[in-house]
Design a protein around this motif. Structure first.
Motif, PDB file in Angstrom:
ATOM      1  N   PRO A   5       0.815  -1.207   0.000  1.00  0.00           N
ATOM      2  CA  PRO A   5       0.000   0.000   0.000  1.00  0.00           C
ATOM      3  C   PRO A   5       0.847   1.254   0.000  1.00  0.00           C
ATOM      4  CG  PRO A   5       0.021  -0.990   2.183  1.00  0.00           C
ATOM      5  CD  PRO A   5       0.704  -1.951   1.266  1.00  0.00           C
ATOM      6  N   ALA A   6       0.264   2.347  -0.494  1.00  0.00           N
ATOM      7  CA  ALA A   6       0.952   3.635  -0.505  1.00  0.00           C
ATOM      8  C   ALA A   6       1.192   4.094   0.924  1.00  0.00           C
ATOM      9  CB  ALA A   6       0.116   4.677  -1.256  1.00  0.00           C
ATOM     10  N   SER A   7       2.128   5.063   1.125  1.00  0.00           N
ATOM     11  CA  SER A   7       2.494   5.499   2.474  1.00  0.00           C
ATOM     12  C   SER A   7       1.326   6.151   3.191  1.00  0.00           C
ATOM     13  CB  SER A   7       3.680   6.472   2.402  1.00  0.00           C
ATOM     14  OG  SER A   7       3.327   7.607   1.631  1.00  0.00           O
ATOM     15  N   VAL A   8       0.451   6.867   2.461  1.00  0.00           N
ATOM     16  CA  VAL A   8      -0.749   7.446   3.061  1.00  0.00           C
ATOM     17  C   VAL A   8      -1.906   6.495   2.776  1.00  0.00           C
ATOM     18  CG1 VAL A   8      -2.310   9.420   3.099  1.00  0.00           C
ATOM     19  CG2 VAL A   8       0.140   9.782   2.725  1.00  0.00           C
ATOM     20  N   ARG A   9      -2.297   5.689   3.766  1.00  0.00           N
ATOM     21  CA  ARG A   9      -3.250   4.615   3.471  1.00  0.00           C
ATOM     22  C   ARG A   9      -4.306   4.424   4.547  1.00  0.00           C
ATOM     23  NH1 ARG A   9      -1.983  -0.056   6.347  1.00  0.00           N
ATOM     24  NH2 ARG A   9      -3.193  -1.292   4.864  1.00  0.00           N
ATOM     25  N   HIS A  10      -4.103   4.920   5.756  1.00  0.00           N
ATOM     26  CA  HIS A  10      -5.007   4.632   6.856  1.00  0.00           C
ATOM     27  C   HIS A  10      -6.006   5.772   7.028  1.00  0.00           C
ATOM     28  CE1 HIS A  10      -5.530   3.986  11.493  1.00  0.00           C
ATOM     29  NE2 HIS A  10      -6.611   3.637  10.806  1.00  0.00           N
ATOM     30  N   LEU A  57     -13.678   3.933  -0.255  1.00  0.00           N
ATOM     31  CA  LEU A  57     -12.286   4.015   0.191  1.00  0.00           C
ATOM     32  C   LEU A  57     -11.536   2.696  -0.008  1.00  0.00           C
ATOM     33  CD1 LEU A  57     -12.881   6.073   3.452  1.00  0.00           C
ATOM     34  CD2 LEU A  57     -11.713   6.882   1.395  1.00  0.00           C
ATOM     35  N   GLU A  58     -12.180   1.597   0.287  1.00  0.00           N
ATOM     36  CA  GLU A  58     -11.509   0.313   0.101  1.00  0.00           C
ATOM     37  C   GLU A  58     -11.282   0.017  -1.372  1.00  0.00           C
ATOM     38  OE1 GLU A  58     -13.988  -2.423   2.177  1.00  0.00           O
ATOM     39  OE2 GLU A  58     -13.089  -1.991   4.146  1.00  0.00           O
ATOM     40  N   ARG A  59     -12.208   0.462  -2.194  1.00  0.00           N
ATOM     41  CA  ARG A  59     -12.036   0.278  -3.636  1.00  0.00           C
ATOM     42  C   ARG A  59     -10.829   1.067  -4.143  1.00  0.00           C
ATOM     43  NH1 ARG A  59     -16.805   1.447  -4.828  1.00  0.00           N
ATOM     44  NH2 ARG A  59     -16.573   3.551  -5.709  1.00  0.00           N
ATOM     45  N   TRP A  60     -10.533   2.150  -3.501  1.00  0.00           N
ATOM     46  CA  TRP A  60      -9.389   2.980  -3.907  1.00  0.00           C
ATOM     47  C   TRP A  60      -8.090   2.561  -3.223  1.00  0.00           C
ATOM     48  CZ3 TRP A  60     -12.756   7.849  -2.704  1.00  0.00           C
ATOM     49  CH2 TRP A  60     -13.718   8.017  -3.701  1.00  0.00           C
ATOM     50  N   GLY A  61      -8.150   1.521  -2.413  1.00  0.00           N
ATOM     51  CA  GLY A  61      -6.909   0.982  -1.840  1.00  0.00           C
ATOM     52  C   GLY A  61      -6.564   1.457  -0.456  1.00  0.00           C
ATOM     53  N   PHE A  62      -7.488   2.135   0.233  1.00  0.00           N
ATOM     54  CA  PHE A  62      -7.200   2.605   1.583  1.00  0.00           C
ATOM     55  C   PHE A  62      -7.570   1.549   2.621  1.00  0.00           C
ATOM     56  CE2 PHE A  62      -7.661   6.589  -0.764  1.00  0.00           C
ATOM     57  CZ  PHE A  62      -6.571   7.307  -0.297  1.00  0.00           C
ATOM     58  N   ALA A  63      -6.795   1.497   3.711  1.00  0.00           N
ATOM     59  CA  ALA A  63      -7.182   0.713   4.890  1.00  0.00           C
ATOM     60  C   ALA A  63      -8.117   1.578   5.710  1.00  0.00           C
ATOM     61  CB  ALA A  63      -5.944   0.339   5.697  1.00  0.00           C
ATOM     62  N   VAL A  64      -9.280   1.049   6.025  1.00  0.00           N
ATOM     63  CA  VAL A  64     -10.345   1.875   6.608  1.00  0.00           C
ATOM     64  C   VAL A  64     -10.681   1.395   8.013  1.00  0.00           C
ATOM     65  CG1 VAL A  64     -12.684   2.746   6.339  1.00  0.00           C
ATOM     66  CG2 VAL A  64     -11.286   2.271   4.304  1.00  0.00           C
ATOM     67  N   ALA A  65     -10.767   2.363   8.937  1.00  0.00           N
ATOM     68  CA  ALA A  65     -11.324   2.123  10.267  1.00  0.00           C
ATOM     69  C   ALA A  65     -12.538   3.023  10.400  1.00  0.00           C
ATOM     70  CB  ALA A  65     -10.293   2.425  11.349  1.00  0.00           C
TER      71      ALA A  65
END
Length: 431
Positions: A19-24, A42-50
């Motif tokens: 994942p990219a450095s900015v991901r959470h 957000l998950e579709r775009w590759g982010f880790a989501v809380a």
């Protein structure tokens, strides 16, 4: 709170699937439907989501795992999005967190309130996917720049810490070098019968390139000198240390100015011979680019007959007992600059009460408060005025103190040194 990982085939990841450095991203909303919609995008775009359903839950989530980006609804029961933003800014962070407020509010005063609370960006509800992605990209760029800057600052801080350690080590070495260099002039004042020689050595830094000295092979015979090595600092100091060995007062067998006679006593070489021998040694040293100027005087302290060689050094000042001034010498080439140089001898006589001052150009080239240099006439006046009431080391220290009080800057621009011969001083001082 729930979390999901990014897809390994998403454009937000590198070719290895990392994942990219900015991901959470932390999303906060009291509406589960809105959370589901945001999470899906957000998950579709590759982010880790809380996610959190209240401001209080969001704070707990931030403490457990600080997010890169927070997307929070403005209007929530209990802690509002604005209150959450303020609380988020007060949390301890290793780096910066980007905060986006979601709201139907468009009033300028309310937007100003959000900015004042620490929000970085705003999105209108309902959320438009392309606009959200654009805002996230902008936030990611800001965070990437901030983290790059933080990383550079960290590297600079580490480098600065290393430099401080190195500087402390160098400073300790230089202080020790200064102690060693001061030891090259073990005596600052010495009586030779009724005459007296006094020495002054004041480097402009920890160590310097000036050297003064005196020695006597026997009763009534004297050698004294002043030397100024080109440049400043450690290299010049190393050359002065080497020359000090060539003109040692403690080890006459190693002193190139002395000649053993009949295995019983030492005699003084003529000054021009000393200069020529020293020039050959320095000019022959491989890798040594420094040269030096020198004024070297030998004297018969019974008759007052003096002989001198001047090798590029400022002309010594002869102050007669009656106040007459004479500048000695006509220059000459520095030592170590050109091989096979011949030097001329200067002869003069001294009478009881006469004083001879050998000095470095640290005196004459000192910059005064009015911007001018002291120069030779200024030094002559300073010498004459000080000699009217002071003797020996006190005279030299008084001259130096007067010089320092008149400088444009109290720091020396060059090394300052001097050697003073007071001929037949004791017989004059004692009726």
């Amino acid at each position: 709170m729930q979390r999901a990982g990014p897809s390994s085939h998403d454009p937000k990841t590198d070719p290895a699937g990392r994942p990219a450095s900015v991901r959470h991203v932390l999303i906060v909303d009291d509406s589960r439907v809105q959370l589901r919609i945001l999470r899906s995008m957000l998950e579709r775009w590759g982010f880790a989501v809380a996610q959190a359903e209240s401001g209080e839950q969001a704070i707990e989530a931030c403490l457990a795992a600080p997010p890169d980006i927070v997307i929070s609804d403005w209007m929530m029961p209990g802690m509002s999005g604005v209150d959450l933003c303020r609380a988020f800014r007060d949390l301890p962070h290793d780096g910066y967190g980007y905060f986006i407020l979601l709201s139907a509010k468009t009033d300028k005063a309310e937007v100003a309130e959000g900015l004042d609370a620490g929000a970085d960006d705003f999105l209108s509800k309902p959320v438009n996917a392309p606009e959200l992605r654009a805002r996230l990209s902008a936030g990611s760029r800001v965070l990437a720049m901030e983290r790059a800057l933080s990383d550079r600052n960290r590297q600079l801080g580490e480098a600065l810490d290393q430099l401080r350690v190195l500087h402390a080590e160098i400073d300790r070495d230089l202080k020790q070098a200064r102690t060693i260099q001061q030891a090259l002039v073990p005596e600052r004042s010495r009586l030779f019968g009724t005459s007296r020689v006094s020495l002054l050595l004041q480097p402009c830094g920890h160590v310097g390139g000036d050297l003064v000295g005196m020695f006597s092979p026997g009763t009534g015979r004297l050698g004294m000198y002043g030397i100024d090595v080109s440049g400043h600092g450690i290299t010049s100091a190393m050359v002065t240390a080497r020359v000090a060995g060539y003109l040692s007062s403690r080890f006459p067998d190693q002193n190139l100015a002395l000649e053993r006679r009949f295995d019983r006593y030492f005699a003084l070489h003529p000054p021009e011979v000393v200069a020529e021998k020293l020039n050959r040694r320095l000019a022959a040293d491989p890798g040594v680019d420094e040269y030096l100027t020198m004024a070297y005087v030998t004297g018969d302290l019974h008759s007052g007959e003096m002989r001198m060689v001047q090798a590029g050094h400022p002309p010594p000042i002869l102050l007669r007992a009656d106040g007459e001034i004479r500048l000695l010498g006509e220059g000459g080439l520095p030592i170590g600059l050109v091989p096979d140089v011949r030097y001329d001898q200067v002869r003069f006589d001294m009478a009881p009460g006469d004083r001879l001052l050998i000095y470095s150009d640290g005196f004459t080239e000192a910059r005064m408060r009015d911007g001018s240099m002291l120069e030779e006439q200024g030094l002559v006046d300073l010498f004459r005025q000080t000699a009217a009431h002071a003797r020996g080391e006190e005279l030299l220290h008084d001259m130096f103190w007067r010089l320092r009080t008149e400088l444009v800057d109290s720091d020396l621009g060059d090394d300052v040194s001097a050697a003073l011969l007071e001929f037949d001083a004791l017989s004059v001082e004692t009726p």
